[in-house]
Design an enzyme around this catalytic site. Structure first.
Site, PDB file in Angstrom:
ATOM      1  N   SER A 227       0.379  33.608 -19.061  1.00  0.00           N
ATOM      2  CA  SER A 227       0.254  33.383 -20.504  1.00  0.00           C
ATOM      3  C   SER A 227      -0.973  32.533 -20.763  1.00  0.00           C
ATOM      4  O   SER A 227      -1.011  31.360 -20.381  1.00  0.00           O
ATOM      5  CB  SER A 227       1.497  32.683 -21.046  1.00  0.00           C
TER       6      SER A 227
ATOM      7  N   HIS B 199      -0.731  37.854 -20.304  1.00  0.00           N
ATOM      8  CA  HIS B 199       0.166  37.776 -21.456  1.00  0.00           C
ATOM      9  C   HIS B 199      -0.561  37.058 -22.579  1.00  0.00           C
ATOM     10  O   HIS B 199      -0.985  35.910 -22.411  1.00  0.00           O
ATOM     11  CB  HIS B 199       1.414  36.997 -21.035  1.00  0.00           C
TER      12      HIS B 199
ATOM     13  N   ASP C  77      -0.399  35.631 -26.330  1.00  0.00           N
ATOM     14  CA  ASP C  77       0.534  35.214 -27.375  1.00  0.00           C
ATOM     15  C   ASP C  77      -0.136  35.209 -28.738  1.00  0.00           C
ATOM     16  O   ASP C  77      -0.989  34.364 -29.003  1.00  0.00           O
ATOM     17  CB  ASP C  77       1.094  33.825 -27.051  1.00  0.00           C
TER      18      ASP C  77
ATOM     19  N   MET D 192       0.239  34.737 -32.694  1.00  0.00           N
ATOM     20  CA  MET D 192       1.122  34.070 -33.662  1.00  0.00           C
ATOM     21  C   MET D 192       0.452  34.054 -35.033  1.00  0.00           C
ATOM     22  O   MET D 192      -0.741  33.783 -35.127  1.00  0.00           O
ATOM     23  CB  MET D 192       1.420  32.646 -33.189  1.00  0.00           C
TER      24      MET D 192
ATOM     25  N   HIS E 145       1.876  39.883 -26.924  1.00  0.00           N
ATOM     26  CA  HIS E 145       3.191  39.452 -27.418  1.00  0.00           C
ATOM     27  C   HIS E 145       3.028  39.050 -28.883  1.00  0.00           C
ATOM     28  O   HIS E 145       2.533  37.964 -29.184  1.00  0.00           O
ATOM     29  CB  HIS E 145       3.676  38.274 -26.561  1.00  0.00           C
TER      30      HIS E 145
ATOM     31  N   MET F 146       4.117  37.683 -32.056  1.00  0.00           N
ATOM     32  CA  MET F 146       5.077  36.837 -32.780  1.00  0.00           C
ATOM     33  C   MET F 146       4.590  36.787 -34.230  1.00  0.00           C
ATOM     34  O   MET F 146       4.108  35.748 -34.701  1.00  0.00           O
ATOM     35  CB  MET F 146       5.126  35.459 -32.134  1.00  0.00           C
TER      36      MET F 146
ATOM     37  N   MET G 262      13.248  35.831 -24.567  1.00  0.00           N
ATOM     38  CA  MET G 262      12.673  34.508 -24.793  1.00  0.00           C
ATOM     39  C   MET G 262      13.610  33.415 -24.265  1.00  0.00           C
ATOM     40  O   MET G 262      14.801  33.402 -24.597  1.00  0.00           O
ATOM     41  CB  MET G 262      12.399  34.270 -26.277  1.00  0.00           C
TER      42      MET G 262
ATOM     43  N   ASP H 150      10.280  34.776 -20.849  1.00  0.00           N
ATOM     44  CA  ASP H 150       9.121  34.089 -21.422  1.00  0.00           C
ATOM     45  C   ASP H 150       9.494  32.742 -22.016  1.00  0.00           C
ATOM     46  O   ASP H 150      10.265  32.663 -22.967  1.00  0.00           O
ATOM     47  CB  ASP H 150       8.505  34.988 -22.512  1.00  0.00           C
TER      48      ASP H 150
HETATM   49  C1  DX5 Z   1       5.840  30.854 -26.499  1.00  0.00           C
HETATM   50  C2  DX5 Z   1       5.095  31.959 -25.808  1.00  0.00           C
HETATM   51  C3  DX5 Z   1       5.057  31.821 -24.303  1.00  0.00           C
HETATM   52  C4  DX5 Z   1       4.421  30.524 -23.816  1.00  0.00           C
HETATM   53  C5  DX5 Z   1       4.671  30.334 -22.345  1.00  0.00           C
HETATM   54  O1  DX5 Z   1       6.090  31.188 -27.809  1.00  0.00           O
HETATM   55  O2  DX5 Z   1       5.629  33.217 -26.151  1.00  0.00           O
HETATM   56  O3  DX5 Z   1       4.402  32.939 -23.730  1.00  0.00           O
HETATM   57  O4  DX5 Z   1       3.074  30.504 -24.066  1.00  0.00           O
HETATM   58  O5  DX5 Z   1       4.202  29.081 -21.934  1.00  0.00           O
HETATM   59  P1  DX5 Z   1       5.062  28.139 -20.975  1.00  0.00           P
HETATM   60  O6  DX5 Z   1       5.196  28.890 -19.663  1.00  0.00           O
HETATM   61  O7  DX5 Z   1       4.267  26.901 -20.848  1.00  0.00           O
HETATM   62  O8  DX5 Z   1       6.401  27.937 -21.635  1.00  0.00           O
HETATM   63 ZN    ZN Z   2       4.789  34.913 -24.986  1.00  0.00          ZN
END
Ligand code: DX5
Ligand code: ZN
Length: 238
Positions: free
Chosen positions: A13, A38, A40, A42, A71, A73, A142, A180
């Protein structure tokens, strides 16, 4: 408990990487031997944070031949499927809690020639994913409330993960299941033992400078050790 047969895959990630040098951070994970990247995404609405859009995916795409898992979100994933596909995502993951019909979203993502994934939040029952298991290419469970890296692993999610893996096996589906959030050396064993084979790691990787090779190997060994011991996150034998 049936033996774990799917090899553990580490997905880096990049949310926890140094954003000032994101391209070389993607290369660092790739050279460290991870299996996928990965990303993220948002929107500041579905989750209380704003991170990256298609332009960032496109910018780092040339830095690695590995599969990119975007991913999403975001509240309205349907509006951005084509943009994330064109930016170079290989798998586009949306949340079952987001707006829109998941069947239509999966169809649209497949129509764009990409793999489709569904993510479910910690408080969302596993049943919410059951209507889509046959048509998706990745189920993302999650283990933190989405929005930030570096949070603690929510072990209460493990029974749901175990049940989803058992259901996928009962249906004879070859379904990658991702875990995740909060996946680190001391939690990856329980996540893998419970049936998660795509293990997303952020701070557990990018918290380390330099060569990530030894970190990735350590994570894979911890995953396998957890499966062999059949331990759960609380450390008691299940
Ligand atoms: C959180 C993300 C994860 C996060 C993982 O909303 O979807 O992918 O970045 O990071 P760690 O491994 O530090 O929890
Ligand atoms: Zn994620």
């Amino acid at each position: 408990m049936s033996p774990v047969t799917r090899p553990p895959q580490i997905s880096a990630s990049i949310l926890n990487a140094d954003f000032a040098k994101l391209g070389s951070e993607v290369r660092r994970a790739t050279e460290g031997g991870v299996d996928s990247i990965h990303l993220d995404v948002m929107d500041g609405h579905f989750v209380p944070n704003i991170t990256m859009g298609p332009v960032v995916v496109e910018a780092v795409r040339p830095e690695s031949p590995l599969p990119f898992h975007s991913h999403l979100m975001i509240s309205e994933p349907l509006r951005y499927v084509d943009a994330f596909a064109q930016a170079g995502s290989d798998v586009i993951v949306f949340h079952v809690e987001a707006e829109g019909d998941p069947h239509q979203l999966v169809e649209r993502i497949h129509g764009a020639g990409r793999g489709a994934g569904i993510a479910i939040n910690p408080e969302t029952p596993g049943e919410a994913a059951l209507p889509y298991l046959e048509e998706i290419d990745l189920l993302l469970v999650m283990t933190v409330h989405p929005g930030f890296g570096g949070q603690d692993f929510i072990a209460d999610v493990l029974p749901k993960l175990r049940a989803l893996r058992a259901e996928a096996e009962r249906r004879k589906l070859d379904l990658p299941i991702g875990v995740d959030g909060g996946v680190q050396n001391d939690t990856i064993g329980a996540a893998y033992a419970a049936g998660g084979d795509v293990l997303v790691v952020g701070s557990g990787l990018y918290g380390h400078p330099g060569d990530l090779g030894p970190i990735v190997s350590e994570l894979c060994s911890a995953a396998r050790a957890g499966a062999e011991a059949g331990v759960d996150a609380a450390g008691s034998r299940s």
